[in-house]
Design a protein around this motif. Structure first.
Motif, PDB file in Angstrom:
ATOM      1  N   PHE A  45       0.836  -1.209   0.000  1.00 10.80           N
ATOM      2  CA  PHE A  45       0.000   0.000   0.000  1.00 10.80           C
ATOM      3  C   PHE A  45       0.867   1.253   0.000  1.00 10.80           C
ATOM      4  CE2 PHE A  45      -1.885   3.285   2.823  1.00 10.80           C
ATOM      5  CZ  PHE A  45      -2.983   3.664   2.052  1.00 10.80           C
ATOM      6  N   ALA A  46       1.987   1.196   0.726  1.00 14.27           N
ATOM      7  CA  ALA A  46       2.848   2.372   0.917  1.00 14.27           C
ATOM      8  C   ALA A  46       3.961   2.427  -0.129  1.00 14.27           C
ATOM      9  CB  ALA A  46       3.428   2.338   2.330  1.00 14.27           C
ATOM     10  N   GLN A  47       3.581   2.415  -1.383  1.00  8.95           N
ATOM     11  CA  GLN A  47       4.575   2.518  -2.448  1.00  8.95           C
ATOM     12  C   GLN A  47       5.018   3.954  -2.694  1.00  8.95           C
ATOM     13  OE1 GLN A  47       5.985  -0.166  -4.333  1.00  8.95           O
ATOM     14  NE2 GLN A  47       5.097  -1.238  -2.582  1.00  8.95           N
ATOM     15  N   ASN A  48       4.183   4.890  -2.290  1.00 13.28           N
ATOM     16  CA  ASN A  48       4.436   6.312  -2.573  1.00 13.28           C
ATOM     17  C   ASN A  48       4.078   7.080  -1.305  1.00 13.28           C
ATOM     18  OD1 ASN A  48       4.952   8.706  -3.945  1.00 13.28           O
ATOM     19  ND2 ASN A  48       3.032   8.689  -5.104  1.00 13.28           N
ATOM     20  N   TYR A  49       5.046   7.252  -0.410  1.00  7.00           N
ATOM     21  CA  TYR A  49       4.713   7.766   0.913  1.00  7.00           C
ATOM     22  C   TYR A  49       5.844   8.605   1.505  1.00  7.00           C
ATOM     23  CZ  TYR A  49       7.869   4.706   3.560  1.00  7.00           C
ATOM     24  OH  TYR A  49       8.978   4.117   4.106  1.00  7.00           O
ATOM     25  N   LEU A  50       5.474   9.350   2.561  1.00  8.21           N
ATOM     26  CA  LEU A  50       6.407  10.065   3.427  1.00  8.21           C
ATOM     27  C   LEU A  50       6.016   9.730   4.860  1.00  8.21           C
ATOM     28  CD1 LEU A  50       6.161  13.581   1.695  1.00  8.21           C
ATOM     29  CD2 LEU A  50       8.014  11.910   1.377  1.00  8.21           C
ATOM     30  N   TRP A  51       6.974   9.762   5.757  1.00  7.64           N
ATOM     31  CA  TRP A  51       6.675   9.426   7.159  1.00  7.64           C
ATOM     32  C   TRP A  51       7.650  10.176   8.056  1.00  7.64           C
ATOM     33  CZ3 TRP A  51       8.876   7.378  11.543  1.00  7.64           C
ATOM     34  CH2 TRP A  51       8.007   6.858  12.519  1.00  7.64           C
ATOM     35  N   LEU A  67       4.440  13.015  -5.396  1.00  7.87           N
ATOM     36  CA  LEU A  67       4.528  13.358  -3.978  1.00  7.87           C
ATOM     37  C   LEU A  67       5.979  13.660  -3.656  1.00  7.87           C
ATOM     38  CD1 LEU A  67       3.232  13.413  -1.088  1.00  7.87           C
ATOM     39  CD2 LEU A  67       3.816  10.977  -0.942  1.00  7.87           C
ATOM     40  N   GLU A  68       6.238  14.836  -3.105  1.00  9.19           N
ATOM     41  CA  GLU A  68       7.614  15.209  -2.784  1.00  9.19           C
ATOM     42  C   GLU A  68       7.661  15.983  -1.466  1.00  9.19           C
ATOM     43  OE1 GLU A  68       9.238  17.953  -5.697  1.00  9.19           O
ATOM     44  OE2 GLU A  68       7.208  18.535  -6.323  1.00  9.19           O
ATOM     45  N   GLU A  69       8.595  15.600  -0.613  1.00  8.34           N
ATOM     46  CA  GLU A  69       8.755  16.275   0.664  1.00  8.34           C
ATOM     47  C   GLU A  69       9.388  17.647   0.462  1.00  8.34           C
ATOM     48  OE1 GLU A  69      10.453  15.454   5.191  1.00  8.34           O
ATOM     49  OE2 GLU A  69      10.806  14.000   3.591  1.00  8.34           O
ATOM     50  N   VAL A  70       8.924  18.616   1.231  1.00  2.46           N
ATOM     51  CA  VAL A  70       9.538  19.944   1.273  1.00  2.46           C
ATOM     52  C   VAL A  70      10.398  19.984   2.530  1.00  2.46           C
ATOM     53  CG1 VAL A  70       9.129  22.421   1.449  1.00  2.46           C
ATOM     54  CG2 VAL A  70       7.628  21.006   0.024  1.00  2.46           C
ATOM     55  N   GLU A  71      11.674  20.132   2.363  1.00  2.00           N
ATOM     56  CA  GLU A  71      12.595  20.017   3.494  1.00  2.00           C
ATOM     57  C   GLU A  71      12.665  21.331   4.271  1.00  2.00           C
ATOM     58  OE1 GLU A  71      16.355  18.463   2.305  1.00  2.00           O
ATOM     59  OE2 GLU A  71      15.496  16.618   1.488  1.00  2.00           O
TER      60      GLU A  71
END
Length: 222
Positions: free
Chosen positions: A47-53, A72-76
């Motif tokens: 399920f978590a193929q495209n995730y951030l945590w 989906l991309e994290e903003v640092e």
């Protein structure tokens, strides 16, 4: 675009299928979920193929899960030891996933004071704030009312209150039921954004979700 925010009250690995079958959303923002990288549940990993945590406890953090093929991309941004805010872009749109933890709204006020300029981008700020104006006196000068003003100055509104024409602290619906008791309702989960972007906003029903969590899912369509 359909977005769901839900505090799963842990063991999300056993609950994600129910949530996904019910909503089939493009994006899930989940509080109190496991880190997929450190979980042995194969179905959850799939399920978590495209995730951030983000989190300190591998079993209880803040996760963001997007459909495969969605960008989906994290903003640092430095968290400054405030917990937990997860800034990211989804399909080019700025989001802040929220799980206010320990100091609750006080951390949120500090965080968005530091990153006030990002509010000018009209992001979506959504999640479990663990806060309501009824508890303002417990938080000195870093209260839900102060946070509301910060957002309003940037043109962001609490969508529930905007659509239902209710004042904060006087909600007739709840997002959280203490001890999962129907007679202990509170409104502590929010979606703040530009009201012009909203197509639909609904809160999950107690009878549907209390068996899985003390929080109800927020369903938002843009």
């Amino acid at each position: 675009m359909k977005v769901i925010s839900w505090n799963a009250s842990m063991k999300f690995r056993e609950k994600f299928k129910v949530l996904d079958e019910r909503y089939h959303a493009d994006l899930y923002i989940i509080q109190e979920c496991e880190d997929p990288a450190r979980c042995n549940n194969t179905a959850y990993k799939d399920f978590a193929q495209n995730y951030l945590w983000v989190g300190e406890n591998k079993n209880k953090g803040l996760g963001v899960f997007a459909r495969s093929g969605k960008k989906l991309e994290e903003v640092e941004l430095d968290s400054h030891y405030l917990r937990y805010m997860l800034p990211f872009k989804f399909e080019g749109k700025m989001f802040f996933g929220i799980w206010a933890y320990m100091r609750y709204v006080e951390d949120l006020v500090v965080y968005f004071s530091i990153y006030r300029d990002y509010l000018k981008e009209k992001p979506v700020v959504i999640g479990d704030f663990n806060s309501n104006v009824i508890w303002n006196k417990e938080h000195g000068n870093r209260t839900q009312t102060v946070l509301n003003q910060e957002f309003e100055d940037a043109g962001l509104r609490s969508i529930y209150h905007e659509l239902n024409h209710e004042q904060q602290g006087e909600e007739t619906q709840a997002t959280f039921y203490m001890y999962r008791h129907n007679d202990r309702p509170f409104y502590i989960d929010y979606c703040y954004c530009d009201p012009a972007e909203i197509k639909k906003f609904e809160i999950g029903k107690f009878d549907d979700w209390a068996g899985l969590s003390d929080h109800m899912p927020l369903e938002v369509e843009f």
